[in-house]
Design a protein around this motif. Structure first.
Motif, PDB file in Angstrom:
ATOM      1  N   SER A   1      -2.626 -15.489  -2.010  1.00 48.68           N
ATOM      2  CA  SER A   1      -3.087 -15.551  -3.396  1.00 48.68           C
ATOM      3  C   SER A   1      -1.915 -15.719  -4.339  1.00 48.68           C
ATOM      4  N   SER A   2      -1.897 -16.825  -5.094  1.00 49.89           N
ATOM      5  CA  SER A   2      -0.796 -17.059  -6.029  1.00 49.89           C
ATOM      6  C   SER A   2      -0.829 -16.068  -7.173  1.00 49.89           C
ATOM      7  N   SER A   3      -2.006 -15.601  -7.545  1.00 48.40           N
ATOM      8  CA  SER A   3      -2.088 -14.639  -8.636  1.00 48.40           C
ATOM      9  C   SER A   3      -1.467 -13.316  -8.228  1.00 48.40           C
ATOM     10  N   ARG A   4      -1.723 -12.891  -6.998  1.00 45.89           N
ATOM     11  CA  ARG A   4      -1.086 -11.673  -6.533  1.00 45.89           C
ATOM     12  C   ARG A   4       0.417 -11.848  -6.425  1.00 45.89           C
ATOM     13  N   ARG A   5       0.802 -13.030  -5.989  1.00 44.59           N
ATOM     14  CA  ARG A   5       2.231 -13.278  -5.813  1.00 44.59           C
ATOM     15  C   ARG A   5       2.946 -13.153  -7.159  1.00 44.59           C
ATOM     16  N   SER A   6       2.359 -13.681  -8.204  1.00 44.41           N
ATOM     17  CA  SER A   6       3.000 -13.618  -9.509  1.00 44.41           C
ATOM     18  C   SER A   6       2.949 -12.219 -10.089  1.00 44.41           C
ATOM     19  N   SER A   7       1.918 -11.443  -9.780  1.00 44.34           N
ATOM     20  CA  SER A   7       1.801 -10.119 -10.359  1.00 44.34           C
ATOM     21  C   SER A   7       2.741  -9.130  -9.720  1.00 44.34           C
ATOM     22  N   SER A   8       3.178  -9.390  -8.533  1.00 43.49           N
ATOM     23  CA  SER A   8       4.038  -8.418  -7.857  1.00 43.49           C
ATOM     24  C   SER A   8       5.472  -8.506  -8.313  1.00 43.49           C
ATOM     25  N   GLY A   9       5.867  -9.595  -8.980  1.00 40.61           N
ATOM     26  CA  GLY A   9       7.221  -9.706  -9.489  1.00 40.61           C
ATOM     27  C   GLY A   9       8.227  -9.871  -8.377  1.00 40.61           C
ATOM     28  N   SER A  10       9.456  -9.448  -8.659  1.00 35.69           N
ATOM     29  CA  SER A  10      10.535  -9.559  -7.681  1.00 35.69           C
ATOM     30  C   SER A  10      10.238  -8.711  -6.461  1.00 35.69           C
ATOM     31  N   ASN A  11      10.722  -9.165  -5.314  1.00 35.95           N
ATOM     32  CA  ASN A  11      10.463  -8.431  -4.084  1.00 35.95           C
ATOM     33  C   ASN A  11      11.625  -7.511  -3.709  1.00 35.95           C
ATOM     34  N   ASP A  12      12.431  -7.107  -4.672  1.00 35.40           N
ATOM     35  CA  ASP A  12      13.480  -6.130  -4.436  1.00 35.40           C
ATOM     36  C   ASP A  12      12.885  -4.746  -4.625  1.00 35.40           C
ATOM     37  N   ASN A  13      12.630  -4.058  -3.517  1.00 37.91           N
ATOM     38  CA  ASN A  13      11.985  -2.740  -3.573  1.00 37.91           C
ATOM     39  C   ASN A  13      12.935  -1.609  -3.225  1.00 37.91           C
ATOM     40  N   SER A  14      14.227  -1.830  -3.431  1.00 40.01           N
ATOM     41  CA  SER A  14      15.223  -0.827  -3.045  1.00 40.01           C
ATOM     42  C   SER A  14      15.120   0.449  -3.861  1.00 40.01           C
ATOM     43  N   HIS A  15      14.437   0.397  -5.002  1.00 42.67           N
ATOM     44  CA  HIS A  15      14.309   1.569  -5.869  1.00 42.67           C
ATOM     45  C   HIS A  15      13.057   2.392  -5.555  1.00 42.67           C
ATOM     46  N   ILE A  16      12.313   1.998  -4.518  1.00 43.78           N
ATOM     47  CA  ILE A  16      11.068   2.684  -4.161  1.00 43.78           C
ATOM     48  C   ILE A  16      11.234   3.418  -2.826  1.00 43.78           C
ATOM     49  N   VAL A  17      10.774   4.669  -2.790  1.00 44.76           N
ATOM     50  CA  VAL A  17      10.877   5.505  -1.594  1.00 44.76           C
ATOM     51  C   VAL A  17       9.478   5.940  -1.152  1.00 44.76           C
ATOM     52  N   LEU A  18       9.150   5.727   0.110  1.00 44.31           N
ATOM     53  CA  LEU A  18       7.915   6.242   0.708  1.00 44.31           C
ATOM     54  C   LEU A  18       8.273   7.400   1.629  1.00 44.31           C
ATOM     55  N   THR A  19       7.483   8.480   1.598  1.00 48.82           N
ATOM     56  CA  THR A  19       7.835   9.671   2.380  1.00 48.82           C
ATOM     57  C   THR A  19       6.700  10.111   3.309  1.00 48.82           C
ATOM     58  N   PRO A  20       6.330   9.305   4.294  1.00 49.16           N
ATOM     59  CA  PRO A  20       5.224   9.662   5.172  1.00 49.16           C
ATOM     60  C   PRO A  20       5.613  10.667   6.251  1.00 49.16           C
ATOM     61  N   ASN A  21       4.636  11.483   6.660  1.00 51.48           N
ATOM     62  CA  ASN A  21       4.782  12.214   7.913  1.00 51.48           C
ATOM     63  C   ASN A  21       4.329  11.278   9.036  1.00 51.48           C
ATOM     64  N   LEU A  22       4.262  11.789  10.250  1.00 50.48           N
ATOM     65  CA  LEU A  22       3.952  10.924  11.382  1.00 50.48           C
ATOM     66  C   LEU A  22       2.581  10.274  11.274  1.00 50.48           C
ATOM     67  N   ALA A  23       1.556  11.064  10.915  1.00 49.50           N
ATOM     68  CA  ALA A  23       0.202  10.514  10.805  1.00 49.50           C
ATOM     69  C   ALA A  23       0.126   9.479   9.685  1.00 49.50           C
ATOM     70  N   GLU A  24       0.777   9.765   8.565  1.00 45.19           N
ATOM     71  CA  GLU A  24       0.770   8.820   7.447  1.00 45.19           C
ATOM     72  C   GLU A  24       1.517   7.539   7.794  1.00 45.19           C
ATOM     73  N   PHE A  25       2.591   7.670   8.573  1.00 43.13           N
ATOM     74  CA  PHE A  25       3.318   6.468   8.960  1.00 43.13           C
ATOM     75  C   PHE A  25       2.511   5.623   9.940  1.00 43.13           C
ATOM     76  N   ASN A  26       1.759   6.262  10.819  1.00 43.22           N
ATOM     77  CA  ASN A  26       0.872   5.508  11.713  1.00 43.22           C
ATOM     78  C   ASN A  26      -0.064   4.608  10.914  1.00 43.22           C
ATOM     79  N   ARG A  27      -0.670   5.188   9.864  1.00 36.85           N
ATOM     80  CA  ARG A  27      -1.596   4.409   9.028  1.00 36.85           C
ATOM     81  C   ARG A  27      -0.855   3.306   8.278  1.00 36.85           C
ATOM     82  N   LEU A  28       0.332   3.625   7.773  1.00 37.34           N
ATOM     83  CA  LEU A  28       1.119   2.625   7.065  1.00 37.34           C
ATOM     84  C   LEU A  28       1.518   1.488   7.993  1.00 37.34           C
ATOM     85  N   TYR A  29       1.919   1.813   9.216  1.00 37.38           N
ATOM     86  CA  TYR A  29       2.329   0.797  10.188  1.00 37.38           C
ATOM     87  C   TYR A  29       1.154  -0.127  10.516  1.00 37.38           C
ATOM     88  N   ASP A  30       0.008   0.464  10.814  1.00 37.52           N
ATOM     89  CA  ASP A  30      -1.181  -0.335  11.125  1.00 37.52           C
ATOM     90  C   ASP A  30      -1.535  -1.264   9.960  1.00 37.52           C
TER      91      ASP A  30
END
Length: 424
Positions: free
Chosen positions: A204-233
């Protein structure tokens, strides 16, 4: 004695899915894991913690905002916001649901609690009115952002569909403005539903434009094991579906079914985890290395976002570099609120490390520090937050044993913080 330890870089290969290919096109995926005990990394983080001087003003050491809280959960945002203060932030805001605001205000006077939406109102209006409400909420948050240094998103947020939607819009806004963000708990559930925010390769080009730059170095995700399983899937499935090369000749659902338990679900534990079972926290067991590989892979797909996989040995990756916190035992008592305390602590460190002159990795003093050159400020924030939280939990457990609860940890954060980052 960690003082004499050198950072160990462990190279390994493990079967994972290539970044832009189908699950049938497996390749060897190599990841480096840098093992960093406190004694080896402390000088780096200490150099990023602001010194306390008479020239500072209120807010100089950080203004952190927690976005969370709901009818069911008011403790989580309180723990996150309070831990941000206890480790050294000057001001802590809580942007929350109207239904959670009064309890949060009653917990203590230190927090600035600001109700920005009402879950009840969401349920009483039609879709058009919901969209108008969301625009108003988004404007409120946008007006506040100049006053905020970092954001913790997710503690106690709940999973109401409209809350998930408005939170995703807030995330996009903060991402575009390069705000340091920590995402935990129900915020991770929201991320799984809105992964396009982190990705650029979308149909989707609209989603692509809305997400802006793909530099996500300033974002931190902190999953436990179960949460990471869901994120990975969710990440692998979303990436597969939106890969142009994959869509040509592959049935998506059938292809996803090729992901077997050994490759996707980290909860399928090996028969024996050496090191952890023996309470040896000073080394990285070989059985953690496949997890590190998956962690690195997800981070790469999500544009270099920093992911902290919480566990007995914490793994932290931004896709290009993976580190492990070793030598910290923590507490055998697992009580509610510990993850919220960690996320709030990281929120403060994230502001400090991303603005400090001490984060200049171009200046290296010895061979050991040279091995840390690829460790980013966000990764140091996670590493420091884990050290603080584990030592705080350990101290609280030494006093309260089985009765240890999250408020007991809050009581020890200041003491632990002073021992690790002395004010003089």
């Amino acid at each position: 004695d960690h003082g004499g330890m050198l950072a160990r870089i462990i190279r390994f290969t493990h079967k994972t899915f290539p970044i832009m290919a189908s699950s049938s096109q497996l390749k060897r995926f190599k990841t480096d894991v840098i093992s960093i005990p406190w004694e080896m990394g402390k000088s780096k983080v200490q150099s990023m913690v602001p010194a306390l001087t008479s020239e500072l003003h209120k807010g100089s050491c950080g203004r952190v905002a927690v976005i969370g809280g709901s009818v069911e959960y008011t403790g989580a945002p309180f723990y996150a916001a309070t831990s941000a203060l206890k480790i050294g932030a000057d001001l802590s805001f809580v942007l929350t649901a109207q239904e959670a605001a009064l309890p949060l205000k009653c917990y203590g006077p230190e927090l600035m609690v600001m109700p920005i939406y009402s879950i009840t109102s969401f349920d009483q209006v039609n879709e058009k009115e919901v969209q108008n409400i969301m625009k108003t909420i988004l404007q409120k948050v946008q007006d506040m952002l100049p006053r905020i240094h970092s954001i913790v998103m997710g503690p106690g947020l709940g999973r109401h569909p409209n809350v998930m939607n408005i939170t995703s819009q807030i995330l996009k806004l903060c991402k575009e403005k390069k705000m340091p963000i920590v995402i935990d708990a129900d915020g991770l559930w929201m991320v799984n539903q809105h992964l396009y925010i982190f990705m650029t390769t979308m149909t989707s080009s609209s989603r692509r434009s809305s997400s802006g730059s793909n530099d996500n170095s300033h974002i931190v995700l902190t999953p436990n094991l179960a949460e990471f399983n869901r994120l990975y899937d969710a990440t692998l499935k979303t990436h597969l579906i939106n890969s142009k090369n994959t869509l040509k000749n592959i049935d998506d659902d059938e292809n996803i079914n090729h992901f077997n338990d050994d490759d996707v679900h980290l909860s399928k534990k090996p028969k024996r985890i050496e090191g952890i079972e023996n309470n040896n926290f000073d080394c990285i067991p070989d059985t953690l290395l496949p997890m590190a590989s998956k962690l690195s892979e997800v981070s790469k797909i999500l544009g270099g976002v920093t992911i902290l996989l919480k566990g007995s040995i914490d793994l932290i990756s931004n896709g290009s570099c993976t580190i492990a916190l070793v030598g910290e035992e923590g507490s055998p008592r697992r009580c509610g609120g510990m993850g919220d305390i960690l996320s709030g602590t990281i929120g403060t460190f994230l502001h400090w490390t991303t603005t400090s002159k001490g984060n200049n990795n171009s200046i290296q003093t010895d061979d050991v520090e040279q091995s840390y050159a690829a460790v980013t400020p966000a990764m140091w924030s996670c590493w420091a937050g884990c050290v603080v939280t584990k030592r705080t939990a350990q101290k609280a457990f030494a006093v309260h044993k089985r009765s240890t609860t999250a408020p007991d940890l809050l009581d020890h954060i200041g003491e632990v913080g002073e021992s690790l980052f002395p004010t003089s």
